[in-house]
Write a protein that holds these residues in place. Structure first.
Motif, PDB file in Angstrom:
ATOM      1  N   LEU A 209      -7.444 -63.662 -23.565  1.00  0.00           N
ATOM      2  CA  LEU A 209      -7.586 -63.370 -22.130  1.00  0.00           C
ATOM      3  C   LEU A 209      -6.227 -63.385 -21.442  1.00  0.00           C
ATOM      4  O   LEU A 209      -5.916 -62.498 -20.633  1.00  0.00           O
ATOM      5  N   ALA A 210      -5.389 -64.364 -21.773  1.00  0.00           N
ATOM      6  CA  ALA A 210      -4.063 -64.441 -21.157  1.00  0.00           C
ATOM      7  C   ALA A 210      -3.218 -63.217 -21.499  1.00  0.00           C
ATOM      8  O   ALA A 210      -2.520 -62.665 -20.639  1.00  0.00           O
ATOM      9  N   VAL A 211      -3.273 -62.781 -22.742  1.00  0.00           N
ATOM     10  CA  VAL A 211      -2.496 -61.608 -23.163  1.00  0.00           C
ATOM     11  C   VAL A 211      -2.983 -60.355 -22.432  1.00  0.00           C
ATOM     12  O   VAL A 211      -2.175 -59.528 -21.979  1.00  0.00           O
ATOM     13  N   ALA A 212      -4.297 -60.208 -22.293  1.00  0.00           N
ATOM     14  CA  ALA A 212      -4.844 -59.043 -21.597  1.00  0.00           C
ATOM     15  C   ALA A 212      -4.417 -59.043 -20.125  1.00  0.00           C
ATOM     16  O   ALA A 212      -4.039 -57.997 -19.578  1.00  0.00           O
ATOM     17  N   LEU A 213      -4.455 -60.202 -19.501  1.00  0.00           N
ATOM     18  CA  LEU A 213      -4.036 -60.301 -18.097  1.00  0.00           C
ATOM     19  C   LEU A 213      -2.544 -60.040 -17.947  1.00  0.00           C
ATOM     20  O   LEU A 213      -2.112 -59.353 -17.013  1.00  0.00           O
ATOM     21  N   GLU A 214      -1.746 -60.571 -18.862  1.00  0.00           N
ATOM     22  CA  GLU A 214      -0.302 -60.361 -18.794  1.00  0.00           C
ATOM     23  C   GLU A 214       0.039 -58.878 -18.949  1.00  0.00           C
ATOM     24  O   GLU A 214       0.870 -58.338 -18.206  1.00  0.00           O
ATOM     25  N   LYS A 215      -0.617 -58.225 -19.896  1.00  0.00           N
ATOM     26  CA  LYS A 215      -0.323 -56.810 -20.143  1.00  0.00           C
ATOM     27  C   LYS A 215      -0.717 -55.949 -18.939  1.00  0.00           C
ATOM     28  O   LYS A 215       0.079 -55.139 -18.447  1.00  0.00           O
ATOM     29  N   ALA A 216      -1.942 -56.127 -18.458  1.00  0.00           N
ATOM     30  CA  ALA A 216      -2.390 -55.335 -17.317  1.00  0.00           C
ATOM     31  C   ALA A 216      -1.664 -55.742 -16.044  1.00  0.00           C
ATOM     32  O   ALA A 216      -1.466 -54.930 -15.131  1.00  0.00           O
ATOM     33  N   GLY A 217      -1.239 -56.999 -15.973  1.00  0.00           N
ATOM     34  CA  GLY A 217      -0.603 -57.510 -14.773  1.00  0.00           C
ATOM     35  C   GLY A 217       0.773 -56.955 -14.497  1.00  0.00           C
ATOM     36  O   GLY A 217       1.260 -57.052 -13.356  1.00  0.00           O
ATOM     37  N   ALA A 218       1.416 -56.374 -15.509  1.00  0.00           N
ATOM     38  CA  ALA A 218       2.766 -55.834 -15.313  1.00  0.00           C
ATOM     39  C   ALA A 218       2.798 -54.809 -14.177  1.00  0.00           C
ATOM     40  O   ALA A 218       3.754 -54.761 -13.397  1.00  0.00           O
ATOM     41  N   ALA A 219       1.741 -54.035 -14.057  1.00  0.00           N
ATOM     42  CA  ALA A 219       1.681 -53.006 -13.007  1.00  0.00           C
ATOM     43  C   ALA A 219       1.358 -53.591 -11.642  1.00  0.00           C
ATOM     44  O   ALA A 219       1.477 -52.907 -10.618  1.00  0.00           O
ATOM     45  N   HIS A 220       0.953 -54.852 -11.615  1.00  0.00           N
ATOM     46  CA  HIS A 220       0.567 -55.500 -10.360  1.00  0.00           C
ATOM     47  C   HIS A 220       1.595 -56.531  -9.903  1.00  0.00           C
ATOM     48  O   HIS A 220       1.368 -57.242  -8.920  1.00  0.00           O
TER      49      HIS A 220
END
Length: 364
Positions: A209-220
């Motif tokens: 979950l942390a990796v998915a949030l970190e990856k998608a979070g780059a654009a945010h």
């Protein structure tokens, strides 16, 4: 030396430059690059916190709601499924055992989130008072991971990864959803005063979950955040921290949390002591302050009035958004309207009491 516990994300934090400290027996990241930068990221974009050290205690059974109503000061039994309630849990003398978040997941199923430093004590306290109720109390802390996604961009980030619309999950409500491929209890709560979610997930899927949030979070504009920013954010928002603004010796009435004490409900632990405090007042009260000065006023610093000690600082740090020191203190009630100050290395610094939050907040 005792061996410090680690969350499932310890290697994740270490690989990204997390600086660790001992917090309540856990080795936790206090910061990555800069506490100030992490704090500002949460106020302006989005931050990701690992709070898997928190405890989770499940209460189930026909009397689960009635038991929790007896145990805590706020009202639990009548809340709707999907609601989350903040509440102190008090001793008979009104002192606080802990402050909790209670989520009602179904008719007879409540998830209670407790502070990391108090898990074992809270569990023992709850078990010792459950005999007269038809419910089971189960410490499931080792089974859960918990990530907090906080900031104005948090809703868009979490929604991007969720398998269902989350806009119907209102502030202090929760719902089941799959986020980044991981099943979660998505709770619209947080400890920063900004919009966001706390994501309860299976412990062994926390890193995914942390990796998915970190990856998608780059654009945010996502920033990884440690306990340092978590503390400055909660203090800037005016939220209490157990062991500081509330404790075994500081009641909800003293702490300004009277709104969490529902005297109209059936008898609960601490009711009579708290009612006496509400009726007759207390010798000391918690106040928040700022100084107009960047020098931090540390916890434990005596508070002075006309040269006499009239209180003690409970929490203190620098507000990154105001650029000045802020904090809280326990003050003699009779002196609340008098000029207050502290001595910082021989120099008097005035405390300007103020009603929090210190900065405008969005919350929901």
């Amino acid at each position: 030396m005792p061996v410090l516990r680690r969350t499932r994300l310890h290697a994740f934090h270490a690989a990204r430059g997390g600086r660790f400290v001992d917090f309540a027996g856990w080795e936790m990241p206090v910061q990555y690059k800069s506490i100030l930068e992490e704090h500002r990221a949460v106020r302006t974009s989005v931050g990701l916190f690992d709070v898997s050290h928190m405890g989770e205690i499940v209460v189930r059974g026909p009397d689960a709601g009635r038991f929790l109503d007896h145990l805590v000061t706020n009202e639990i039994a009548k809340i709707a499924i999907g609601r989350v309630v903040y509440s102190p849990m008090c001793r008979e003398d009104g002192g606080v055992v802990d402050d909790l978040l209670v989520s009602r997941r179904s008719e007879q199923d409540y998830l209670v989130c407790v502070n990391a430093s108090n898990v074992e004590r809270d569990y023992a306290w709850m078990r010792s008072r459950a005999d007269d109720f038809d419910c089971a109390v189960d410490d499931q802390s080792d089974r859960w991971g918990l990530l907090a996604v906080q900031g104005p961009n948090a809703p868009a980030l979490v929604q991007e990864l969720a398998d269902r619309p989350l806009d119907g999950v209102r502030y202090y409500h929760c719902a089941e959803a799959v986020v980044g491929g991981v099943p979660c209890l998505v709770s619209r709560t947080g400890y920063t005063g900004e919009p966001g979610y706390e994501l309860f997930c299976p412990a062994d899927e926390t890193e995914a979950l942390a990796v998915a949030l970190e990856k998608a979070g780059a654009a945010h504009g996502l920033a990884l955040c440690g306990l340092g920013a978590r503390d400055s954010l909660r203090l800037e928002a005016g939220f209490s921290l157990y062991g500081h603004e509330i404790s075994e010796t500081i009641s909800p009435i003293q702490a300004g949390l009277e709104w969490t004490v529902k005297f109209a409900k059936p008898a609960f632990v601490g009711r009579e002591a708290l009612l006496e405090q509400k009726t007759n007042g207390t010798a000391r009260r918690v106040v928040f302050f700022k100084t107009g000065d960047r020098r931090i006023v540390r916890a434990g610093t005596p508070v002075l009035c006309a040269g006499s000690v009239v209180g003690e600082v409970l929490s203190g740090t620098l507000s990154p958004m105001l650029g000045e020191a802020m904090g809280s203190a326990l003050i003699d009630t009779a002196r609340l309207s008098d000029p207050l100050s502290v001595d910082l290395r021989g120099q008097p610094v005035a405390l300007c009491t103020t009603k929090p939050p210190f900065v405008p907040l969005r919350k929901s």
